[in-house]
Design an enzyme around this catalytic site. Structure first.
Site, PDB file in Angstrom:
ATOM      1  N   ASN A  42     -77.339 -70.661  -7.473  1.00  0.00           N
ATOM      2  CA  ASN A  42     -78.250 -70.026  -8.204  1.00  0.00           C
ATOM      3  C   ASN A  42     -77.914 -69.039  -9.142  1.00  0.00           C
ATOM      4  OD1 ASN A  42     -78.097 -68.730  -5.834  1.00  0.00           O
ATOM      5  ND2 ASN A  42     -80.137 -67.879  -5.762  1.00  0.00           N
ATOM      6  N   GLU A  55     -79.549 -76.011  -7.419  1.00  0.00           N
ATOM      7  CA  GLU A  55     -79.745 -77.671  -7.627  1.00  0.00           C
ATOM      8  C   GLU A  55     -79.638 -78.272  -8.824  1.00  0.00           C
ATOM      9  OE1 GLU A  55     -81.732 -75.365  -6.002  1.00  0.00           O
ATOM     10  OE2 GLU A  55     -82.742 -76.606  -3.969  1.00  0.00           O
TER      11      GLU A  55
HETATM   12  N1  THU Z   1     -83.469 -71.243  -5.235  1.00  0.00           N
HETATM   13  C1  THU Z   1     -82.609 -72.017  -5.377  1.00  0.00           C
HETATM   14  O1  THU Z   1     -81.336 -71.882  -5.838  1.00  0.00           O
HETATM   15  N2  THU Z   1     -82.935 -73.235  -4.909  1.00  0.00           N
HETATM   16  C2  THU Z   1     -83.968 -73.620  -4.149  1.00  0.00           C
HETATM   17  O2  THU Z   1     -84.135 -74.743  -3.775  1.00  0.00           O
HETATM   18  C3  THU Z   1     -84.954 -72.458  -3.920  1.00  0.00           C
HETATM   19  C4  THU Z   1     -84.844 -71.352  -4.854  1.00  0.00           C
HETATM   20  C5  THU Z   1     -83.017 -69.716  -5.904  1.00  0.00           C
HETATM   21  C6  THU Z   1     -83.854 -69.551  -7.180  1.00  0.00           C
HETATM   22  C7  THU Z   1     -83.778 -67.592  -6.865  1.00  0.00           C
HETATM   23  O3  THU Z   1     -82.544 -67.616  -7.570  1.00  0.00           O
HETATM   24  C8  THU Z   1     -83.925 -67.683  -5.473  1.00  0.00           C
HETATM   25  O4  THU Z   1     -83.349 -68.733  -5.015  1.00  0.00           O
HETATM   26  C9  THU Z   1     -85.040 -67.188  -5.027  1.00  0.00           C
HETATM   27  O5  THU Z   1     -86.411 -68.034  -5.027  1.00  0.00           O
END
Ligand code: THU
Length: 133
Positions: A42, A55
Protein backbone atom coordinates in the site's frame (compact mmCIF):
# COMPACT_ATOMS: atom_id res chain seq x y z
CA UNK A 1 4.84 -21.95 -7.55
CA UNK A 2 3.17 -22.90 -4.35
CA UNK A 3 1.02 -21.12 -1.84
CA UNK A 4 3.85 -20.72 0.69
CA UNK A 5 6.11 -18.99 -1.83
CA UNK A 6 3.34 -16.57 -2.79
CA UNK A 7 2.68 -15.80 0.87
CA UNK A 8 6.39 -15.24 1.46
CA UNK A 9 6.49 -12.71 -1.40
CA UNK A 10 3.51 -10.85 0.11
CA UNK A 11 5.23 -10.68 3.50
CA UNK A 12 8.41 -9.39 1.83
CA UNK A 13 6.49 -6.71 -0.08
CA UNK A 14 4.93 -5.55 3.19
CA UNK A 15 8.35 -4.16 4.17
CA UNK A 16 7.99 -1.55 1.43
CA UNK A 17 4.54 -0.36 2.52
CA UNK A 18 4.32 3.41 2.73
CA UNK A 19 1.71 3.93 5.43
CA UNK A 20 2.72 6.96 7.54
CA UNK A 21 -0.93 7.93 8.12
CA UNK A 22 -2.72 4.69 8.97
CA UNK A 23 0.38 2.75 10.10
CA UNK A 24 -1.44 -0.22 8.53
CA UNK A 25 1.16 -1.95 6.38
CA UNK A 26 -0.02 -4.32 3.67
CA UNK A 27 1.89 -6.50 1.22
CA UNK A 28 0.47 -8.41 -1.72
CA UNK A 29 1.73 -10.84 -4.35
CA UNK A 30 -0.26 -11.92 -7.40
CA UNK A 31 0.44 -15.10 -9.37
CA UNK A 32 -0.08 -15.25 -13.16
CA UNK A 33 -1.15 -18.42 -14.95
CA UNK A 34 2.32 -18.64 -16.50
CA UNK A 35 3.92 -18.69 -13.05
CA UNK A 36 5.16 -15.14 -12.66
CA UNK A 37 4.68 -13.18 -9.45
CA UNK A 38 4.20 -9.44 -9.12
CA UNK A 39 4.27 -7.91 -5.67
CA UNK A 40 2.89 -4.67 -4.28
CA UNK A 41 2.42 -2.69 -1.09
CA UNK A 42 0.00 0.00 0.00
CA UNK A 43 1.14 3.53 -0.82
CA UNK A 44 -0.55 6.32 1.12
CA UNK A 45 -0.67 10.03 0.40
CA UNK A 46 -1.13 13.20 2.45
CA UNK A 47 -4.24 13.65 0.32
CA UNK A 48 -5.71 10.49 1.86
CA UNK A 49 -8.04 9.63 -1.04
CA UNK A 50 -5.05 9.33 -3.36
CA UNK A 51 -3.76 6.33 -1.40
CA UNK A 52 -3.81 2.89 -3.01
CA UNK A 53 -4.05 -0.63 -1.59
CA UNK A 54 -1.32 -3.25 -1.94
CA UNK A 55 -3.55 -5.57 -3.98
CA UNK A 56 -4.17 -2.99 -6.70
CA UNK A 57 -0.50 -2.02 -6.85
CA UNK A 58 0.43 -5.69 -7.42
CA UNK A 59 -2.32 -6.14 -10.03
CA UNK A 60 -1.56 -2.90 -11.88
CA UNK A 61 2.15 -3.67 -11.98
CA UNK A 62 1.32 -7.01 -13.59
CA UNK A 63 -1.23 -5.63 -16.06
CA UNK A 64 1.17 -2.85 -17.06
CA UNK A 65 3.67 -5.57 -17.97
CA UNK A 66 1.12 -7.25 -20.25
CA UNK A 67 -0.32 -9.83 -17.83
CA UNK A 68 -4.06 -10.51 -17.90
CA UNK A 69 -4.46 -14.02 -16.54
CA UNK A 70 -4.20 -14.57 -12.80
CA UNK A 71 -4.56 -17.56 -10.50
CA UNK A 72 -4.07 -16.33 -6.96
CA UNK A 73 -3.18 -13.40 -4.74
CA UNK A 74 -1.61 -13.39 -1.29
CA UNK A 75 -2.08 -10.56 1.20
CA UNK A 76 0.01 -9.94 4.32
CA UNK A 77 -0.93 -7.74 7.28
CA UNK A 78 0.27 -7.31 10.87
CA UNK A 79 -3.17 -8.04 12.25
CA UNK A 80 -4.55 -10.53 14.79
CA UNK A 81 -6.57 -12.16 12.02
CA UNK A 82 -5.81 -12.43 8.27
CA UNK A 83 -7.43 -9.62 6.30
CA UNK A 84 -9.41 -9.93 3.06
CA UNK A 85 -9.26 -7.32 0.23
CA UNK A 86 -11.41 -4.19 0.50
CA UNK A 87 -14.46 -3.73 -1.73
CA UNK A 88 -12.69 -1.59 -4.33
CA UNK A 89 -9.92 -4.18 -4.69
CA UNK A 90 -12.46 -7.01 -4.98
CA UNK A 91 -14.09 -5.18 -7.90
CA UNK A 92 -10.77 -4.36 -9.59
CA UNK A 93 -9.40 -7.89 -9.19
CA UNK A 94 -12.70 -9.28 -10.50
CA UNK A 95 -12.20 -7.45 -13.82
CA UNK A 96 -9.30 -9.78 -14.63
CA UNK A 97 -9.85 -12.84 -12.43
CA UNK A 98 -13.38 -13.41 -11.13
CA UNK A 99 -12.33 -16.86 -9.86
CA UNK A 100 -9.15 -15.64 -8.17
CA UNK A 101 -7.94 -17.64 -5.17
CA UNK A 102 -7.12 -15.47 -2.17
CA UNK A 103 -4.65 -16.29 0.59
CA UNK A 104 -4.36 -13.90 3.52
CA UNK A 105 -1.71 -14.19 6.22
CA UNK A 106 -1.53 -12.39 9.56
CA UNK A 107 1.41 -11.50 11.75
CA UNK A 108 1.53 -14.88 13.48
CA UNK A 109 1.40 -16.83 10.21
CA UNK A 110 -2.27 -17.79 10.31
CA UNK A 111 -3.60 -18.22 6.76
CA UNK A 112 -7.18 -17.72 5.59
CA UNK A 113 -8.26 -18.83 2.13
CA UNK A 114 -11.16 -17.61 0.03
CA UNK A 115 -12.46 -17.34 -3.53
CA UNK A 116 -13.10 -13.93 -5.03
CA UNK A 117 -16.41 -14.85 -6.64
CA UNK A 118 -17.72 -15.91 -3.24
CA UNK A 119 -16.61 -12.62 -1.74
CA UNK A 120 -18.11 -10.50 -4.53
CA UNK A 121 -21.30 -12.26 -5.62
CA UNK A 122 -23.19 -10.74 -8.54
CA UNK A 123 -20.21 -8.58 -9.48
CA UNK A 124 -20.71 -5.73 -11.92
CA UNK A 125 -19.02 -6.74 -15.20
CA UNK A 126 -18.41 -5.55 -18.74
CA UNK A 127 -21.44 -7.61 -19.82
CA UNK A 128 -23.60 -5.29 -17.71
CA UNK A 129 -22.25 -2.36 -19.74
CA UNK A 130 -23.47 -4.06 -22.93
CA UNK A 131 -26.97 -4.53 -21.51
CA UNK A 132 -28.32 -1.01 -22.02
CA UNK A 133 -31.90 -1.06 -23.33
N1 THU B 1 -5.23 -1.48 2.59
C1 THU B 1 -4.66 -2.35 1.71
O1 THU B 1 -3.57 -2.09 1.18
N2 THU B 1 -5.33 -3.50 1.41
C2 THU B 1 -6.49 -3.88 2.00
O2 THU B 1 -7.02 -4.94 1.66
C3 THU B 1 -7.12 -3.03 3.02
C4 THU B 1 -6.52 -1.70 3.20
C5 THU B 1 -4.49 -0.27 2.95
C6 THU B 1 -5.08 1.02 2.45
C7 THU B 1 -4.53 2.00 3.46
O3 THU B 1 -3.22 2.37 3.06
C8 THU B 1 -4.43 1.20 4.74
O4 THU B 1 -4.43 -0.16 4.34
C9 THU B 1 -5.56 1.44 5.73
O5 THU B 1 -6.78 1.34 5.12
Amino acid sequence: MNKDELLKMAVKAQNNAYAPYSHFKVGAAILTRNGKIYSGCNIENSSYGASICAERVALFKAVSEGEKDFLAIAIATDTKEPVMPCGICRQVLSEFAPNLKIYAINISGKVKEALLDQMLPDAFTKEDLEDIK
